[in-house]
Design an enzyme around this catalytic site. Structure first.
Site, mmCIF file in Angstrom:
data_model
loop_
_atom_site.group_PDB
_atom_site.id
_atom_site.type_symbol
_atom_site.label_atom_id
_atom_site.label_comp_id
_atom_site.label_asym_id
_atom_site.label_seq_id
_atom_site.Cartn_x
_atom_site.Cartn_y
_atom_site.Cartn_z
ATOM 1 N N ASP A 8 0.790 -1.091 -0.110
ATOM 2 C CA ASP A 8 -0.160 0.057 -0.170
ATOM 3 C C ASP A 8 0.537 0.906 -0.019
ATOM 4 O OD1 ASP A 8 -2.517 1.479 0.279
ATOM 5 O OD2 ASP A 8 -1.756 1.666 2.694
ATOM 6 N N PHE A 9 0.209 2.046 -0.359
ATOM 7 C CA PHE A 9 1.395 3.889 -0.486
ATOM 8 C C PHE A 9 0.878 4.431 0.675
ATOM 9 C CE2 PHE A 9 2.193 7.471 -1.609
ATOM 10 C CZ PHE A 9 3.306 7.917 -2.238
ATOM 11 N N ASP A 10 -0.252 5.090 0.575
ATOM 12 C CA ASP A 10 -0.342 5.756 1.776
ATOM 13 C C ASP A 10 -0.017 5.286 3.111
ATOM 14 O OD1 ASP A 10 -1.643 8.440 0.192
ATOM 15 O OD2 ASP A 10 -2.676 7.103 -0.078
ATOM 16 N N GLY A 97 -5.154 2.881 -3.569
ATOM 17 C CA GLY A 97 -6.419 3.768 -3.687
ATOM 18 C C GLY A 97 -6.401 5.513 -3.432
ATOM 19 N N LYS A 141 -7.859 -3.805 -4.612
ATOM 20 C CA LYS A 141 -6.507 -4.652 -4.996
ATOM 21 C C LYS A 141 -6.745 -5.678 -4.697
ATOM 22 C CE LYS A 141 -4.904 -0.162 -2.002
ATOM 23 N NZ LYS A 141 -3.664 -0.141 -0.897
ATOM 24 N N ASP A 168 -7.297 -2.369 2.216
ATOM 25 C CA ASP A 168 -5.837 -3.699 1.732
ATOM 26 C C ASP A 168 -6.202 -5.579 1.836
ATOM 27 O OD1 ASP A 168 -3.792 -1.675 1.087
ATOM 28 O OD2 ASP A 168 -3.855 -1.317 3.595
#
Length: 208
Positions: A8-10, A97, A141, A168
């Protein structure tokens, strides 16, 4: 043996939430942060919450979006972890997202292999308040990981996923090793490992 790591990024590779930082820059921070908090805890539908938050950014100069995204803080240990993964020839994907505007900047430093996210629609140099892309829904995802595994011919037990929020869960279900990083309770219930220390280097010990 691990062949693919999906992040995931954030609040995982990046220390914070991109849309919250954009909202602060556009002075609608409190309104957006409240929706983000509820969405990441699984209290709101992800698609509806994404639309609602982006709508609050309508009229924001796109130049300010890019400037904000160029200055997002990476999570402690992110570069070291990705360097370790690359040294073992493990492919690295990012499923967010959030927005490609942020991931494009992070990729310059972290050099991950591929990223899937959403795009902030802009017209005449201003945000329209609309959004579209590859990660619009709660199950996006998981569906993307299914496709990526087929494309790369990778088995489920050869995949490691790292995330922090309710959106996620779907990729955790398609992964072998599932690591919840400083995560919400909604995701911890689906994890094999929960890491509470805010340092991605803590994951290196689980890589083989």
């Amino acid at each position: 043996m691990l062949k693919l790591c999906v992040f995931d990024f954030d609040s995982t590779l990046m220390d914070g939430e991109t849309i919250d930082e954009l909202a602060k820059a556009y002075e609608v921070g409190d309104q957006v942060a409240l929706i983000t908090h509820k969405a990441m805890n699984g209290e709101l539908d992800f698609f509806e919450s994404l639309q609602a938050r982006v709508a609050l950014l309508k009229g924001m100069p796109y130049e300010l979006v890019l400037k904000t995204c160029a200055n997002l803080p990476l999570m402690k240990g992110s570069l070291e972890l990705i360097t370790e993964l690359k040294s073992k020839n493990i492919k690295i994907a990012v499923f967010s997202g959030g927005f490609h505007e942020a991931l494009n900047e992070a990729q310059k430093t972290l050099q991950f292999d591929i990223a899937f996210a959403n795009f902030l629609h802009h017209k005449n140099t201003f945000l329209s308040g609309l959004v579209g892309g590859e990660m619009m829904f709660l199950n996006s995802k998981g569906l993307m990981l299914q496709r990526l595994r087929r494309l790369l011919d990778i088995k489920q037990d050869e995949v490691l996923c790292v995330g922090d929020g309710a959106n996620d869960i779907s990729m955790f279900k398609e992964s072998g090793l599932k690591i919840a990083f400083c995560a919400k309770e909604a995701l911890k219930a689906h994890a094999d490992i929960c890491i509470e220390k805010k340092d991605l280097k803590e994951i290196i010990q689980f890589i083989s």
